[in-house]
Design an enzyme around this catalytic site. Structure first.
Site, mmCIF file in Angstrom:
data_model
loop_
_atom_site.group_PDB
_atom_site.id
_atom_site.type_symbol
_atom_site.label_atom_id
_atom_site.label_comp_id
_atom_site.label_asym_id
_atom_site.label_seq_id
_atom_site.Cartn_x
_atom_site.Cartn_y
_atom_site.Cartn_z
ATOM 1 N N HIS A 42 45.416 9.280 11.817
ATOM 2 C CA HIS A 42 45.581 9.180 13.270
ATOM 3 C C HIS A 42 45.858 7.711 13.598
ATOM 4 C CE1 HIS A 42 43.338 12.910 12.641
ATOM 5 N NE2 HIS A 42 43.804 13.317 13.803
ATOM 6 N N SER A 100 44.783 -0.041 12.835
ATOM 7 C CA SER A 100 44.547 0.170 11.400
ATOM 8 C C SER A 100 45.815 0.129 10.558
ATOM 9 C CB SER A 100 43.791 1.487 11.181
ATOM 10 O OG SER A 100 44.426 2.571 11.821
ATOM 11 N N ASP A 143 50.605 16.404 12.461
ATOM 12 C CA ASP A 143 49.153 16.486 12.432
ATOM 13 C C ASP A 143 48.594 15.858 11.158
ATOM 14 O OD1 ASP A 143 46.490 17.216 12.352
ATOM 15 O OD2 ASP A 143 46.842 19.313 12.875
ATOM 16 N N ASP A 164 40.462 8.782 11.775
ATOM 17 C CA ASP A 164 39.795 8.409 13.027
ATOM 18 C C ASP A 164 40.496 9.069 14.216
ATOM 19 O OD1 ASP A 164 42.041 6.770 12.726
ATOM 20 O OD2 ASP A 164 41.165 5.163 13.929
#
Length: 280
Positions: A42, A100, A143, A164
Site C-alpha cells: 500500500h 515508504s 490490490d 500498511d
C-alpha cells in the site's frame, strides 16, 4: 474508491516509527551482497511536500519529524533516521517527507527489485512519477493484498514486505494478518512487517492473537503511543509487527522507543511497547 490519502498525515509520529523500523530492516538486508525483493503493498504517492494544502491542513508532521529535526541525543538509530529524512531535503529546512517507497529506494541496490502497489488513481500517478527513474522499481495499480501472493516466493529467495493499509475498511485488520500468514506459508524466510494504527485497542489485540495462533515463530512488536488509549479521539498510537526481524532490531528499538515517547508525547499517558510476541 476509498478516500484515504497519506499526504494529510506525512511525517507524523506513525510515520516516524514505521519508517525508522523499515530503515533498520533494510539497512540490515543490504549487508549481504545477495539481491532481495522489496514489496510495498500500500505505497501511496511515495513523496510529500509539507507545504502542500493537504499537509498544511492537518500539520501532523509538526508532532512527528519536526520535533526530531534537530535531534542531538545519544540514540544512533534516531540520528540515522533523521539523517535519512534530511537527505530528501535541501540544507537544514524541513520541506519534504519521503513515503515508504522513497525510504526503500534509498537502500535498494542495482541487484534488488522493488514492487509497489497503489489503488488510489491520483496517488498511483504520483507514485509512477516518483519511481520512473529506476527500471528496478515496478509500480502496479492493483490490490496489494492479492499482489503480494503472486510475488512469493521470489526468485531471489530473499524478501522484505511492508503492509500498511489505510484501515478505512474495518476488515483490513483481519485481511492484513491473513494475507501475511498466507504469504508466510508460501515463503517462510522473508521479513514481513505490518503497520497498524491504534484506534480501537480490541482490533489490535485480535491481530496479535491471530498471529500468535498462526504457528509462525519469531514475531516482534514495536508500538509508540503519544497519548493514552481512547476510543473518542481517533488514532492514539501505532506500531509495527515484524516477522523474522533482524537479530539486532529488538535491542535497537528498546533504546529508540523510550526516547521517542519522551520527545513526541502529546500528553500524559503516552507509552511504548517493545516485545517478543512469539519466540523463535
Amino acid at each position: 474508491m476509498l478516500s484515504y490519502r497519506h499526504s494529510f498525515h506525512a511525517g507524523n509520529p506513525a510515520d516516524v516509527i514505521k519508517h525508522l523500523v523499515l530503515a533498520e530492516v533494510l539497512s540490515y538486508m543490504v549487508k549481504k551482497e545477495k539481491p532481495f525483493d522489496y514489496v510495498d503493498t500500500h505505497s501511496g504517492a511515495g513523496f510529500f511536500e509539507l507545504a502542500s494544502d493537504d499537509a498544511q491542513k492537518t500539520q501532523e508532521y509538526l508532532q512527528g519529524i519536526a520535533k526530531l529535526w534537530h535531534y542531538s541525543g545519544a540514540v544512533t538509530a534516531i540520528s540515522d533516521y533523521v539523517c535519512l529524512i534530511k537527505s530528501f531535503n535541501e540544507g537544514e529546512r524541513l520541506s519534504h517527507y519521503p513515503g515508504s517507497p522513497k525510504v526503500a529506494e534509498h537502500y535498494l541496490r542495482r541487484q534488488d527489485k522493488g514492487w509497489f502497489f497503489e489503488l488510489h488513481p491520483r496517488d498511483l500517478e504520483l507514485l509512477q512519477q516518483n519511481t520512473a527513474h529506476k527500471k528496478s522499481l515496478r509500480v502496479t495499480g492493483s490490490d496489494g493484498f492479492k499482489g503480494l501472493q503472486g510475488l512469493v516466493p521470489p526468485a531471489s529467495r530473499r524478501a522484505c514486505v511492508l503492509m500498511d493499509p489505510p484501515y478505512e475498511i474495518k476488515s483490513d485488520y483481519d485481511v492484513a494478518v491473513q494475507s501475511i500468514i498466507k504469504a508466510y506459508k508460501k515463503f517462510d524466510s522473508g521479513v514481513y512487517m505490518i503497520w497498524y494504527p491504534v484506534v480501537d485497542r480490541a482490533r489490535i489485540d485480535a491481530m496479535e492473537s491471530q498471529l500468535i495462533d498462526s504457528g509462525i515463530r519469531n514475531i516482534q512488536l514495536f508500538e509508540l503511543a503519544t497519548r493514552a488509549d481512547t476510543q473518542e479521539r481517533g488514532m492514539t498510537a501505532s506500531g509495527m509487527l515484524v516477522i523474522n526481524p533482524p537479530w539486532t532490531l529488538k535491542k535497537t528499538m528498546d533504546a529508540v522507543l523510550p526516547e521517542l515517547v519522551t520527545l513526541l508525547a502529546e500528553e500524559e499517558g503516552a507509552f511504548y511497547r517493545s516485545i517478543q510476541l512469539v519466540e523463535e
